[in-house]
Design a protein around this motif. Structure first.
Motif, short mmCIF file in Angstrom:
data_model
loop_
_atom_site.label_atom_id
_atom_site.label_comp_id
_atom_site.label_asym_id
_atom_site.label_seq_id
_atom_site.Cartn_x
_atom_site.Cartn_y
_atom_site.Cartn_z
N SER A 128 49.69 5.49 -54.45
CA SER A 128 48.89 4.38 -54.99
C SER A 128 49.81 3.20 -55.29
O SER A 128 51.03 3.34 -55.37
CB SER A 128 48.13 4.80 -56.24
OG SER A 128 49.04 5.11 -57.29
N TRP A 129 49.19 2.03 -55.47
CA TRP A 129 49.91 0.80 -55.80
C TRP A 129 49.05 -0.04 -56.73
O TRP A 129 47.82 -0.04 -56.63
CB TRP A 129 50.23 0.01 -54.53
CG TRP A 129 50.87 -1.33 -54.79
CD1 TRP A 129 52.19 -1.59 -54.99
CD2 TRP A 129 50.21 -2.59 -54.89
NE1 TRP A 129 52.40 -2.93 -55.22
CE2 TRP A 129 51.19 -3.57 -55.15
CE3 TRP A 129 48.88 -3.00 -54.80
CZ2 TRP A 129 50.88 -4.93 -55.32
CZ3 TRP A 129 48.57 -4.35 -54.95
CH2 TRP A 129 49.57 -5.29 -55.21
N GLY A 130 49.70 -0.76 -57.64
CA GLY A 130 48.98 -1.68 -58.51
C GLY A 130 49.93 -2.71 -59.08
O GLY A 130 51.15 -2.49 -59.13
N ALA A 131 49.39 -3.84 -59.50
CA ALA A 131 50.19 -4.91 -60.09
C ALA A 131 49.38 -5.56 -61.21
O ALA A 131 48.15 -5.52 -61.22
CB ALA A 131 50.57 -5.94 -59.04
N LYS A 132 50.11 -6.17 -62.15
CA LYS A 132 49.45 -6.76 -63.30
C LYS A 132 50.32 -7.84 -63.93
O LYS A 132 51.54 -7.67 -64.01
CB LYS A 132 49.16 -5.66 -64.35
CG LYS A 132 48.30 -6.11 -65.52
CD LYS A 132 47.95 -4.93 -66.39
CE LYS A 132 47.11 -5.40 -67.58
NZ LYS A 132 46.72 -4.27 -68.44
N PRO A 133 49.72 -8.96 -64.37
CA PRO A 133 50.49 -9.97 -65.11
C PRO A 133 50.72 -9.53 -66.55
O PRO A 133 49.85 -8.90 -67.17
CB PRO A 133 49.59 -11.21 -65.05
CG PRO A 133 48.21 -10.68 -64.90
CD PRO A 133 48.33 -9.40 -64.12
N PHE A 134 51.90 -9.84 -67.06
CA PHE A 134 52.24 -9.56 -68.45
C PHE A 134 52.88 -10.83 -69.03
O PHE A 134 54.09 -11.01 -68.97
CB PHE A 134 53.22 -8.39 -68.57
CG PHE A 134 52.60 -7.05 -68.27
CD1 PHE A 134 51.95 -6.33 -69.27
CD2 PHE A 134 52.65 -6.51 -67.00
CE1 PHE A 134 51.38 -5.10 -69.00
CE2 PHE A 134 52.09 -5.27 -66.72
CZ PHE A 134 51.45 -4.57 -67.72
N PRO A 135 52.04 -11.75 -69.56
CA PRO A 135 52.58 -13.02 -70.09
C PRO A 135 53.68 -12.79 -71.12
O PRO A 135 53.54 -11.95 -72.01
CB PRO A 135 51.35 -13.68 -70.71
CG PRO A 135 50.18 -13.07 -70.01
CD PRO A 135 50.58 -11.66 -69.72
#
Length: 231
Positions: A128-135
């Motif tokens: 699996s793959w995923g990405a996310k912004p973390f300000p």
């Protein structure tokens, strides 16, 4: 125990398009004293030239976390996933039983990133793959969990290991604490200089931490920190 591994002591290689520094043995760099830290196997400090990158290649049985420090990385994989992860944000690839992926810097300037590999709890499983912004503002003065193998870390990207990847941004003079307990910790300041329980750690140095119940990190100058906590 806190052992500082200075940036100048790291292994690595400059391939022209890629200038890589290795906190642990990797590729042609081999140090029997630096084979990993608990389940943490790889921490690479990569600078990728514009319009270049890693062509498609396979992985299996590894949790691969990419923390982008400057620029952006564009991901493609054999599952059909595509995505662009910008500075300060995170992507996670669980290689599972096997996956092919490519990572390119399609930007006009350099991309710098940390690539972190952690051994999974067990082999196999669907990749699996995923990405996310973390300000960065959301982690000002405190540690925030970016990726986690624990069910109660609902806002983090999932990884298949009993550990976490956390980050903090501290102004000079600020202190943040983290409960490490009996687990392995590995901390790297992406920028800035800090003091970890009285031990000074400079920019891009690694601090291998063991048998320290509570980490107390004080910024000696403005700093951006990434920490792996793994059992």
């Amino acid at each position: 125990m806190i052992e500082v591994r200075t940036f100048d002591s790291l292994g690595g290689a400059n391939h022209g398009w890629l200038d890589a520094k290795h906190h642990f043995s990797f590729a042609d760099y081999h140090d029997p004293k630096r084979m990993g830290w608990g389940p943490l196997r790889v921490w690479n400090d990569d600078t990728i030239a514009p319009n270049s990158g890693f062509p498609p290649h396979p992985h299996a049985n590894m949790e691969i976390i990419t923390y982008v420090r400057k620029g952006a990385i564009t991901h493609q994989d054999s599952l059909g996933n595509k995505g662009r992860t910008e500075a300060g944000d995170v992507q996670v690839m669980s290689a599972g039983s096997g996956i092919r992926h490519a990572e390119y810097n399609l930007e006009d300037g350099e991309t710098t990133l940390f690539q972190i590999w952690i051994m999974p709890n067990k082999a196999g499983g669907q990749p699996s793959w995923g990405a996310k912004p973390f300000p960065k503002g959301d982690r000002a003065g405190k540690f925030v969990t970016l990726a986690s193998g624990f069910d109660n870390d609902n806002d983090a990207l999932p990884i298949r290991t009993q550990g976490r990847v956390v980050a903090a941004t501290l102004k000079a003079g600020e202190t943040a604490e983290y409960e490490l307990g009996d687990r392995y910790g590995y901390l790297v300041p992406a920028t800035g200089r800090v003091e970890v329980n009285g031990v000074t750690v400079n920019t891009r140095d690694g601090a291998a931490i063991r048998d320290v119940q509570t980490l107390r990190v004080t910024a000696l100058e403005d700093a951006e920190l990434v920490l792996v906590d793994a059992a």
